[in-house]
Write a protein that holds these residues in place. Structure first.
Motif, PDB file in Angstrom:
ATOM      1  N   GLN A   1     -35.746   6.928  30.772  1.00  0.00           N
ATOM      2  CA  GLN A   1     -35.517   8.097  29.924  1.00  0.00           C
ATOM      3  C   GLN A   1     -34.405   7.830  28.915  1.00  0.00           C
ATOM      4  O   GLN A   1     -34.514   8.217  27.740  1.00  0.00           O
ATOM      5  CB  GLN A   1     -35.167   9.304  30.789  1.00  0.00           C
TER       6      GLN A   1
ATOM      7  N   CYS B   1     -34.674   7.611  16.943  1.00  0.00           N
ATOM      8  CA  CYS B   1     -35.299   7.298  18.232  1.00  0.00           C
ATOM      9  C   CYS B   1     -35.652   8.530  19.051  1.00  0.00           C
ATOM     10  O   CYS B   1     -36.690   8.576  19.691  1.00  0.00           O
ATOM     11  CB  CYS B   1     -34.394   6.391  19.061  1.00  0.00           C
ATOM     12  N   SER B   2     -34.773   9.529  19.060  1.00  0.00           N
ATOM     13  CA  SER B   2     -34.990  10.636  19.978  1.00  0.00           C
ATOM     14  C   SER B   2     -36.231  11.434  19.638  1.00  0.00           C
ATOM     15  O   SER B   2     -36.809  12.095  20.490  1.00  0.00           O
ATOM     16  CB  SER B   2     -33.761  11.564  19.969  1.00  0.00           C
ATOM     17  N   SER B   3     -36.669  11.372  18.392  1.00  0.00           N
ATOM     18  CA  SER B   3     -37.836  12.154  17.996  1.00  0.00           C
ATOM     19  C   SER B   3     -39.098  11.342  17.881  1.00  0.00           C
ATOM     20  O   SER B   3     -40.175  11.903  17.734  1.00  0.00           O
ATOM     21  CB  SER B   3     -37.562  12.843  16.650  1.00  0.00           C
TER      22      SER B   3
ATOM     23  N   LYS C   1     -35.888   5.614  26.273  1.00  0.00           N
ATOM     24  CA  LYS C   1     -36.817   6.379  25.441  1.00  0.00           C
ATOM     25  C   LYS C   1     -36.074   7.237  24.438  1.00  0.00           C
ATOM     26  O   LYS C   1     -36.516   7.415  23.291  1.00  0.00           O
ATOM     27  CB  LYS C   1     -37.699   7.261  26.331  1.00  0.00           C
ATOM     28  N   ASN C   2     -34.907   7.744  24.835  1.00  0.00           N
ATOM     29  CA  ASN C   2     -34.122   8.608  23.957  1.00  0.00           C
ATOM     30  C   ASN C   2     -33.220   7.841  23.003  1.00  0.00           C
ATOM     31  O   ASN C   2     -32.451   8.443  22.252  1.00  0.00           O
ATOM     32  CB  ASN C   2     -33.285   9.581  24.788  1.00  0.00           C
TER      33      ASN C   2
END
Length: 302
Positions: free
Chosen positions: A126, A23-25, A129-130
């Motif tokens: 945020q 997810c983070s990328s 999203k991360n």
């Protein structure tokens, strides 16, 4: 915020190893533009679809003296019209909605398969999203989509969409979402006629009757991933649904201009209505080549 929920559905518990590492990328920001009526009817026909022209007539109704001299005020997020995948299971829109007081917003959402639709403040957007477990408001019940109304406190709000299941690495789920705050200064909301299309196959259509009450002003907004909406008179709707009982193939889509000389057959109709008091039908037609749909609302103020 007693009705704030946590955005960590069963999908993230069962599939954490598959998803959260990625997810983070892989999460991207996507920016874009920005009570019920009578019974509805639908056809899920899989008949082939051909884009076609439309024919219509202007609406001639004059707005009554409700909130005379005032115009409708709209404030909306950007729209998310995207596809969730195994490598990109979450989207957050970069165009937020800011409200200065407690506000009930119009929440438009659609997905071909089950998804979770959220409203976040900047911090939780945020986190989401991360790939984290964020706190937010649901735009629709878990795993569902359609036309909903969500009470939000003053603040700045972002739309987020997350998959709540993954079947394989080839997972692909088209989704749509947008928020709008609509008001008419000096008037109060008198009623809504919401419409969620569900998933409509190519050539399929769905109808939603509504009534324009005398002594009101109306506002219409239609949104979706594809296809077109059209406001029709009952006679136009009866002719259309009879002609294309097994699914729209080709030809003209009739309509009555919802907003004077505007608001014909279109995916996005968004304007103050200029229709005389009486009965009408909002019709969604999937004239695209793949399953699609959307959501809409017709509201009246007095």
């Amino acid at each position: 915020m007693n009705n704030i929920k946590r955005a960590d559905s069963k999908f993230f518990g069962l599939r954490k190893a598959l998803f959260l590492a990625a997810c983070s990328s892989c999460i991207a920001l996507v920016a874009g533009c920005g009570g019920g009526g009578g019974s509805d009817s639908t056809t899920g026909s899989t008949a082939g679809s051909t884009a076609a022209g439309s024919s219509g007539s202007p609406s001639s109704g004059a707005s009554p003296g409700v909130a005379a001299g005032q115009s409708f005020v709209t404030n909306e997020t950007g729209e998310i019209n995207a596809t969730l995948t195994a490598s990109q299971p979450r989207y957050v829109d970069s165009g937020p909605l800011t409200v200065s007081a407690d506000t009930t917003v119009w929440a438009f959402s659609w997905s071909q398969y089950s998804a979770d639709f959220w409203i976040f403040d900047a911090n939780n957007a945020q986190i989401f999203k991360n790939g984290g477990a964020a706190q937010g408001y649901r735009m629709a019940p878990s795993g569902q989509s359609g036309m909903n109304f969500v009470a939000l406190p003053a603040g700045t709000w972002y739309v987020g969409i997350g998959a709540n299941q993954v079947n394989s690495a080839s997972y692909s789920n088209p989704v749509y979402a947008e928020l709008d705050a609509v008001s008419l200064p000096g008037a109060s909301l008198a009623g809504n006629t919401p419409m969620g299309t569900g998933v409509i196959n190519p050539g399929g259509w769905k109808t939603q009757p509504f009534t324009v009450p005398a002594g009101t002003r109306g506002y219409i907004e239609t949104e979706g991933a594809g296809g077109v909406f059209a406001v029709m008179t009952p006679d136009q709707a009866n002719s259309f649904t009879s002609t294309f009982a097994n699914g729209f193939t080709q030809g003209s889509i009739p309509y009555t201009y919802a907003c004077g000389n505007a608001g014909g057959a279109n995916l996005e109709i968004e304007c103050e209505m200029k229709l005389p008091a009486g009965n009408y039908v909002l019709v969604y037609v999937n004239n695209a080549s793949s399953p699609s749909g959307g959501a809409a609302n017709v509201a009246f103020y007095k």
